[in-house]
Design an enzyme around this catalytic site. Sequence first.
Site, PDB file in Angstrom:
ATOM      1  N   VAL A  77       0.809  -1.219   0.000  1.00 28.04           N
ATOM      2  CA  VAL A  77       0.000   0.000   0.000  1.00 28.04           C
ATOM      3  C   VAL A  77       0.843   1.269   0.000  1.00 28.04           C
ATOM      4  CG1 VAL A  77      -1.999  -1.121   1.043  1.00 28.04           C
ATOM      5  CG2 VAL A  77      -0.297  -0.018   2.517  1.00 28.04           C
ATOM      6  N   LYS A 111       8.095   3.191   5.700  1.00 28.06           N
ATOM      7  CA  LYS A 111       7.404   3.490   4.447  1.00 28.06           C
ATOM      8  C   LYS A 111       5.893   3.301   4.567  1.00 28.06           C
ATOM      9  CE  LYS A 111       9.118   2.246   0.476  1.00 28.06           C
ATOM     10  NZ  LYS A 111       9.717   1.415  -0.594  1.00 28.06           N
ATOM     11  N   LYS A 125      -9.811  10.388   0.306  1.00 28.44           N
ATOM     12  CA  LYS A 125     -10.152  11.702  -0.241  1.00 28.44           C
ATOM     13  C   LYS A 125     -10.854  11.565  -1.595  1.00 28.44           C
ATOM     14  CE  LYS A 125      -7.923  16.071  -1.662  1.00 28.44           C
ATOM     15  NZ  LYS A 125      -7.980  15.955  -3.130  1.00 28.44           N
ATOM     16  N   ALA A 134      -4.867   3.309  12.218  1.00 31.71           N
ATOM     17  CA  ALA A 134      -4.486   2.488  13.367  1.00 31.71           C
ATOM     18  C   ALA A 134      -3.140   2.989  13.872  1.00 31.71           C
ATOM     19  CB  ALA A 134      -4.405   1.025  12.975  1.00 31.71           C
ATOM     20  N   TYR A 165       9.239   2.537  14.287  1.00 29.23           N
ATOM     21  CA  TYR A 165       7.801   2.303  14.478  1.00 29.23           C
ATOM     22  C   TYR A 165       7.132   3.506  15.136  1.00 29.23           C
ATOM     23  CZ  TYR A 165       3.502  -0.179  15.843  1.00 29.23           C
ATOM     24  OH  TYR A 165       2.183  -0.575  16.002  1.00 29.23           O
ATOM     25  N   LYS A 169       4.390   6.087  13.173  1.00 31.95           N
ATOM     26  CA  LYS A 169       3.008   6.292  13.610  1.00 31.95           C
ATOM     27  C   LYS A 169       2.748   7.756  13.986  1.00 31.95           C
ATOM     28  CE  LYS A 169       1.348   2.081  13.281  1.00 31.95           C
ATOM     29  NZ  LYS A 169       0.240   1.749  12.357  1.00 31.95           N
ATOM     30  N   THR A 195      -2.776  -5.654  22.669  1.00 34.79           N
ATOM     31  CA  THR A 195      -3.965  -6.445  22.363  1.00 34.79           C
ATOM     32  C   THR A 195      -3.533  -7.871  22.067  1.00 34.79           C
ATOM     33  OG1 THR A 195      -5.032  -4.473  21.449  1.00 34.79           O
ATOM     34  CG2 THR A 195      -6.005  -6.597  20.886  1.00 34.79           C
ATOM     35  N   ARG A 206       5.699 -10.958  20.402  1.00 35.63           N
ATOM     36  CA  ARG A 206       5.113 -10.213  21.509  1.00 35.63           C
ATOM     37  C   ARG A 206       4.930 -11.131  22.714  1.00 35.63           C
ATOM     38  NH1 ARG A 206       0.882  -6.569  17.962  1.00 35.63           N
ATOM     39  NH2 ARG A 206       0.944  -8.412  16.624  1.00 35.63           N
TER      40      ARG A 206
END
Length: 338
Positions: A77, A111, A125, A134, A165, A169, A195, A206
């Site tokens: 993406v 990226k 848009k 997110a 990271y 964000k 989560t 994690r």
Amino acid sequence: MCRVRAVNNQGPQQGGEATIPRVVITGAAGFLGSHLTSRFLKDGWSVIGMDNLITGKPDNLAPHFGNSKFRFVQQDVTEFIYVEGSVDAVLHFASPASPVDYLKYPIPTMKVGALGTHKTLGLAKAKKAKFMLASTSEVYGDPQVHPQKEDYWGHVNPTGPRGVYDEAKRFAEALTMAYHRSHGVDTRIIRIFNTYGPNMRLNDGRVVPNFIHQLLNSSSITIYGDGSQTRSFCYVDDLVEGICRVLAQDDSEPFNLGNPREISIKQLAETMMELYGHSSPVEYLPLPVDDPKVRQPDIGRAKSVLGWEPKVGFEEGMSKTFNHFKSQIAESGLAEGN
């Protein structure tokens, strides 16, 4: 139900069939993206799931292959995104999310936070669609304010290994608000705290999948540092409900979504060993650079604006997650003795 006004639907189509809302979910094959895909399909949406499969698993979406309301597009993406027809919502969840992943893929992480957010905002848009970013509790870095509220600006090391990271964000949030203010894009920002639940990878890196994997294989429990650092764990079903509520309302400012129940990593290990009747030796390893010492969301804003707070108890959520991993390990032949 994920109730979002279908901004592009103009009533019944030719032949009398009413249109249904349509959502694009990036990172759809990942942990959260796959749960969102399931929720939106359950609620009657048409879903276009996008993922380049760097960290996502096609198996997470396997139950939906063959569903006429679901289409999977394997795409990076950060490149131009083309979607034919109307779109009512764009949910940008594509990104490596565990330290293991974003330290392995630092440049793709930057990226997808920068270029990927730019491309998905451009899609929203063009389609006059709602947009959700997110984001993460990592925008607070190693916080000097506890618990963390949305008005806290954070304490982040931009040149440290975790900065790829954290800063990706933070930039994504700034770009999202720029599109909201300059182009009138109807945006939402959620800051997701720790989560857990089914569809996480066995090698996710994690702490919850790590501990479960180690317990099921009767191997040492690895704790980084002395285990006094804290985290707050939210079961995925609660998080998805919060996401739906954020999308359905009209507030563009960030929302913390997470469980305010705070627990130290050492306490987490002890609790999980007690819950599942496993006793494993504990191995203490060096604490990673810039690892946050505390992490706890202040969810007062989510409570007052959304009427949302977590409902799934720790033992219930952990039991569901443990059983999921147990079946995954059995199927993959990774359990000890196989």
